[in-house]
Scaffold this motif. Structure first.
Motif, PDB file in Angstrom:
ATOM      1  N   MET A 197       0.846  -1.314  -0.020  1.00 11.78           N
ATOM      2  CA  MET A 197      -0.098   0.081  -0.033  1.00 11.78           C
ATOM      3  C   MET A 197       0.884   1.194  -0.057  1.00 11.78           C
ATOM      4  SD  MET A 197      -3.025   1.098  -0.018  1.00 11.78           S
ATOM      5  CE  MET A 197      -4.001   2.730   0.298  1.00 11.78           C
ATOM      6  N   VAL A 198       1.696   1.158   0.987  1.00 10.72           N
ATOM      7  CA  VAL A 198       2.803   2.486   0.855  1.00 10.72           C
ATOM      8  C   VAL A 198       3.521   2.760  -0.348  1.00 10.72           C
ATOM      9  CG1 VAL A 198       4.594   3.517   2.120  1.00 10.72           C
ATOM     10  CG2 VAL A 198       2.895   2.438   3.506  1.00 10.72           C
ATOM     11  N   GLY A 199       4.022   1.464  -0.647  1.00 10.69           N
ATOM     12  CA  GLY A 199       4.820   1.509  -2.063  1.00 10.69           C
ATOM     13  C   GLY A 199       3.971   1.935  -3.121  1.00 10.69           C
ATOM     14  N   GLN A 200       2.733   1.516  -3.355  1.00  8.68           N
ATOM     15  CA  GLN A 200       1.900   2.030  -4.373  1.00  8.68           C
ATOM     16  C   GLN A 200       1.761   3.583  -4.218  1.00  8.68           C
ATOM     17  OE1 GLN A 200       1.028   0.483  -7.039  1.00  8.68           O
ATOM     18  NE2 GLN A 200       1.046  -1.781  -6.539  1.00  8.68           N
ATOM     19  N   CYS A 201       1.588   4.028  -3.029  1.00 10.50           N
ATOM     20  CA  CYS A 201       1.448   5.630  -2.993  1.00 10.50           C
ATOM     21  C   CYS A 201       2.533   6.291  -3.354  1.00 10.50           C
ATOM     22  CB  CYS A 201       0.992   5.875  -1.343  1.00 10.50           C
ATOM     23  SG  CYS A 201      -0.864   4.981  -1.041  1.00 10.50           S
ATOM     24  N   LEU A 202       3.706   5.759  -2.712  1.00  6.36           N
ATOM     25  CA  LEU A 202       4.868   6.428  -3.079  1.00  6.36           C
ATOM     26  C   LEU A 202       5.238   6.276  -4.603  1.00  6.36           C
ATOM     27  CD1 LEU A 202       7.632   7.709  -2.150  1.00  6.36           C
ATOM     28  CD2 LEU A 202       8.598   5.522  -1.899  1.00  6.36           C
ATOM     29  N   LYS A 203       5.021   5.194  -4.991  1.00  7.70           N
ATOM     30  CA  LYS A 203       5.274   5.232  -6.598  1.00  7.70           C
ATOM     31  C   LYS A 203       4.346   5.974  -7.352  1.00  7.70           C
ATOM     32  CE  LYS A 203       5.208   1.762 -10.332  1.00  7.70           C
ATOM     33  NZ  LYS A 203       4.812   0.216 -10.703  1.00  7.70           N
ATOM     34  N   TRP A 204       2.816   6.440  -7.074  1.00  5.26           N
ATOM     35  CA  TRP A 204       2.267   7.122  -7.686  1.00  5.26           C
ATOM     36  C   TRP A 204       2.588   8.554  -7.405  1.00  5.26           C
ATOM     37  CZ3 TRP A 204      -0.521  11.146  -5.809  1.00  5.26           C
ATOM     38  CH2 TRP A 204      -1.428  12.031  -6.340  1.00  5.26           C
ATOM     39  N   TYR A 205       2.870   8.881  -6.261  1.00  2.34           N
ATOM     40  CA  TYR A 205       3.584  10.280  -5.825  1.00  2.34           C
ATOM     41  C   TYR A 205       4.540  10.760  -6.918  1.00  2.34           C
ATOM     42  CZ  TYR A 205       5.383  14.430  -3.227  1.00  2.34           C
ATOM     43  OH  TYR A 205       5.712  15.430  -2.950  1.00  2.34           O
ATOM     44  N   LEU A 206       5.787   9.733  -6.813  1.00  2.96           N
ATOM     45  CA  LEU A 206       6.926  10.126  -7.743  1.00  2.96           C
ATOM     46  C   LEU A 206       6.616  10.108  -9.074  1.00  2.96           C
ATOM     47  CD1 LEU A 206       9.353   7.323  -5.987  1.00  2.96           C
ATOM     48  CD2 LEU A 206       9.302   9.840  -5.635  1.00  2.96           C
ATOM     49  N   GLU A 207       5.685   9.392  -9.874  1.00  2.69           N
ATOM     50  CA  GLU A 207       5.362   9.459 -11.251  1.00  2.69           C
ATOM     51  C   GLU A 207       4.429  10.578 -11.442  1.00  2.69           C
ATOM     52  OE1 GLU A 207       6.776   7.778 -13.436  1.00  2.69           O
ATOM     53  OE2 GLU A 207       7.814   5.936 -12.604  1.00  2.69           O
ATOM     54  N   TYR A 208       3.564  11.125 -10.656  1.00  2.00           N
ATOM     55  CA  TYR A 208       2.735  11.917 -10.989  1.00  2.00           C
ATOM     56  C   TYR A 208       3.543  13.426 -11.110  1.00  2.00           C
ATOM     57  CZ  TYR A 208      -1.567  14.965 -10.639  1.00  2.00           C
ATOM     58  OH  TYR A 208      -2.524  15.946 -10.701  1.00  2.00           O
ATOM     59  N   HIS A 209       4.145  13.498  -9.990  1.00  2.00           N
ATOM     60  CA  HIS A 209       4.882  14.708 -10.037  1.00  2.00           C
ATOM     61  C   HIS A 209       6.194  14.765 -10.637  1.00  2.00           C
ATOM     62  CE1 HIS A 209       2.035  16.331  -6.959  1.00  2.00           C
ATOM     63  NE2 HIS A 209       2.247  15.096  -6.212  1.00  2.00           N
ATOM     64  N   SER A 210       6.428  13.863 -11.519  1.00  2.00           N
ATOM     65  CA  SER A 210       7.650  13.404 -12.343  1.00  2.00           C
ATOM     66  C   SER A 210       8.677  13.880 -11.835  1.00  2.00           C
ATOM     67  CB  SER A 210       7.619  14.710 -13.559  1.00  2.00           C
ATOM     68  OG  SER A 210       6.284  14.293 -14.106  1.00  2.00           O
ATOM     69  N   LEU A 211       9.097  13.342 -10.649  1.00  2.00           N
ATOM     70  CA  LEU A 211      10.236  13.498  -9.604  1.00  2.00           C
ATOM     71  C   LEU A 211      11.421  12.586 -10.054  1.00  2.00           C
ATOM     72  CD1 LEU A 211       8.446  13.966  -6.106  1.00  2.00           C
ATOM     73  CD2 LEU A 211       9.250  15.715  -7.655  1.00  2.00           C
ATOM     74  N   LEU A 212      11.092  11.564 -10.723  1.00  2.00           N
ATOM     75  CA  LEU A 212      12.034  10.651 -11.058  1.00  2.00           C
ATOM     76  C   LEU A 212      12.871  11.142 -12.291  1.00  2.00           C
ATOM     77  CD1 LEU A 212      10.647   7.121 -10.417  1.00  2.00           C
ATOM     78  CD2 LEU A 212      12.273   8.332  -8.935  1.00  2.00           C
ATOM     79  N   ASP A 213      14.113  10.747 -12.348  1.00  2.00           N
ATOM     80  CA  ASP A 213      14.752  11.424 -13.495  1.00  2.00           C
ATOM     81  C   ASP A 213      14.310  10.559 -14.950  1.00  2.00           C
ATOM     82  OD1 ASP A 213      16.900  11.868 -15.133  1.00  2.00           O
ATOM     83  OD2 ASP A 213      18.494  11.136 -14.214  1.00  2.00           O
ATOM     84  N   THR A 214      14.247  11.546 -15.984  1.00  2.00           N
ATOM     85  CA  THR A 214      13.504  10.703 -17.232  1.00  2.00           C
ATOM     86  C   THR A 214      14.700   9.705 -17.678  1.00  2.00           C
ATOM     87  OG1 THR A 214      14.815  12.795 -18.449  1.00  2.00           O
ATOM     88  CG2 THR A 214      12.561  13.032 -17.739  1.00  2.00           C
ATOM     89  N   ASN A 215      15.920   9.859 -17.177  1.00  2.00           N
ATOM     90  CA  ASN A 215      16.863   8.749 -17.722  1.00  2.00           C
ATOM     91  C   ASN A 215      16.731   7.467 -17.283  1.00  2.00           C
ATOM     92  OD1 ASN A 215      18.180  10.589 -19.550  1.00  2.00           O
ATOM     93  ND2 ASN A 215      19.486  11.442 -17.844  1.00  2.00           N
ATOM     94  N   GLN A 216      16.043   7.616 -16.061  1.00  2.00           N
ATOM     95  CA  GLN A 216      15.732   6.285 -15.275  1.00  2.00           C
ATOM     96  C   GLN A 216      14.799   5.299 -15.767  1.00  2.00           C
ATOM     97  OE1 GLN A 216      16.574   3.588 -13.574  1.00  2.00           O
ATOM     98  NE2 GLN A 216      17.124   4.505 -11.648  1.00  2.00           N
ATOM     99  N   SER A 217      15.429   4.236 -16.108  1.00  2.00           N
ATOM    100  CA  SER A 217      14.422   3.101 -16.778  1.00  2.00           C
ATOM    101  C   SER A 217      13.997   1.707 -15.983  1.00  2.00           C
ATOM    102  CB  SER A 217      14.845   2.589 -18.272  1.00  2.00           C
ATOM    103  OG  SER A 217      15.264   3.674 -19.132  1.00  2.00           O
ATOM    104  N   GLY A 218      14.601   1.931 -15.001  1.00  2.00           N
ATOM    105  CA  GLY A 218      14.467   0.675 -14.078  1.00  2.00           C
ATOM    106  C   GLY A 218      13.326   0.882 -12.934  1.00  2.00           C
ATOM    107  N   PHE A 219      12.660  -0.129 -12.744  1.00  4.16           N
ATOM    108  CA  PHE A 219      11.542  -0.241 -11.770  1.00  4.16           C
ATOM    109  C   PHE A 219      10.296   0.763 -12.168  1.00  4.16           C
ATOM    110  CE2 PHE A 219      15.444  -0.609  -9.130  1.00  4.16           C
ATOM    111  CZ  PHE A 219      15.537  -2.050  -9.174  1.00  4.16           C
ATOM    112  N   ARG A 220      10.123   0.863 -13.383  1.00  7.79           N
ATOM    113  CA  ARG A 220       9.209   1.897 -13.865  1.00  7.79           C
ATOM    114  C   ARG A 220       8.215   1.332 -14.947  1.00  7.79           C
ATOM    115  NH1 ARG A 220      11.555   7.725 -14.844  1.00  7.79           N
ATOM    116  NH2 ARG A 220       9.469   8.356 -14.443  1.00  7.79           N
ATOM    117  N   ALA A 221       6.930   1.475 -14.850  1.00  2.00           N
ATOM    118  CA  ALA A 221       6.126   1.028 -15.686  1.00  2.00           C
ATOM    119  C   ALA A 221       6.068   1.589 -17.188  1.00  2.00           C
ATOM    120  CB  ALA A 221       4.563   1.589 -15.384  1.00  2.00           C
ATOM    121  N   ARG A 222       5.866   0.553 -17.983  1.00  7.16           N
ATOM    122  CA  ARG A 222       6.313   0.875 -19.684  1.00  7.16           C
ATOM    123  C   ARG A 222       7.744   1.320 -19.681  1.00  7.16           C
ATOM    124  NH1 ARG A 222       1.207   2.876 -17.889  1.00  7.16           N
ATOM    125  NH2 ARG A 222       2.137   4.996 -17.675  1.00  7.16           N
TER     126      ARG A 222
END
Length: 282
Positions: free
Chosen positions: A1-26
């Protein structure tokens, strides 16, 4: 549950580096590989050179500094109950080793990102998220597999630029609690020259190897921009698996349903061909 919330927050706010391809959907390893492949092919087509540096971080997951990680979470504006939960999740984690029926004494884990759950890879992604911001060069990142490169006609200039980026990555590692392995890292000069010069890049006064080819995420890059070695390795593995299937078929010949291990080997052959198959036409 916490992992899903953190994942949504990071992706929704585009906080992860665009060069990072690991552990990300699509996203997948091909995204990481294609960035370097595209840069190399374009440069060689224009009679330029590409100097790529592949960084190997020693025991990256086990060396995650919890204090630095929490400060990076704060920098991403992750506060409140989420931060308190992660802090509690990381604290007082213990390790114990079993050998047969014997157990070692319990030791507290000072560093490291938990593995085997969704939250672990996400926290590691946050930890390594800003590494590419410390280099001026183009870069690609897949989990802890990091490489950067410079392209142009002047090899000495490429060497100077990559050395500057390498020094900045080394400083970032020290500040983040990581350690680069000079012997496992490598520099590859992609060039059409028959006798390209040997580049000299140093990591804290230790030269990193200059290689003619390097295997990154299962793909063997060659300094001439071709993939002959990779193709030969794939063909050899496929032949080996086919020979094992032929040897073990025994009484299964003519059966409507092949044995389960034959299906597994067939899938393995297919996966081996498809991984990096986009390069087979190069």
């Amino acid at each position: 549950m916490v992992g899903q919330c953190l994942k949504w927050y990071l992706e929704y706010h585009s906080l992860l580096d665009t060069n990072q391809s690991g552990f990300r959907a699509r996203r997948r390893t091909t995204d990481h590989i294609l960035r370097l492949h595209d840069a190399v092919q374009k440069a060689l087509a224009n009679k330029h050179n590409v100097l790529a540096v592949f960084i190997d971080i020693e025991n990256a997951y086990d060396m995650v500094n919890k204090t630095v990680l929490l400060s990076k979470l704060l920098a991403l504006d992750i506060t409140g109950e989420m931060l308190r939960f992660i802090q509690s999740f990381l604290s007082r984690r213990t390790l114990q080793i079993r050998v047969g029926s014997s157990l070692s004494s319990i030791k507290e884990s000072a560093n490291g990102a938990p593995q085997g759950i969704l939250l672990g890879p996400l926290l590691f992604s946050v930890m390594i998220n800003d590494v590419s911001r410390h280099v001026f060069s183009s870069s690609a990142l897949y989990a802890d597999d990091f490489c950067f490169w410079e392209s142009g006609s002047d090899i000495q200039l490429l060497e100077a630029r990559c050395q500057e980026s390498l020094s900045k990555v080394a400083t970032w590692c020290i500040n983040s609690g990581f350690c680069i392995s000079p012997s496992k890292s490598a520099a590859v000069l992609f060039s059409r020259k028959r006798k390209p010069p040997t580049v000299r890049l140093a990591l804290t006064n230790v030269l990193i190897p200059s290689k003619r080819d390097y295997k990154d995420l299962g793909i063997t890059f060659q300094s001439n921009g071709l993939y002959t070695t990779h193709k030969q390795n794939v063909v050899a593995k496929c032949h080996k698996r086919l020979n094992m299937m032929m040897f073990s078929r025994g009484t299964s010949r003519g059966q409507a349903n092949p044995p389960p291990h034959h299906l597994q080997m067939s899938r393995a052959i297919g996966l081996g061909i498809r991984h990096g198959g986009v390069f087979f036409l190069c």
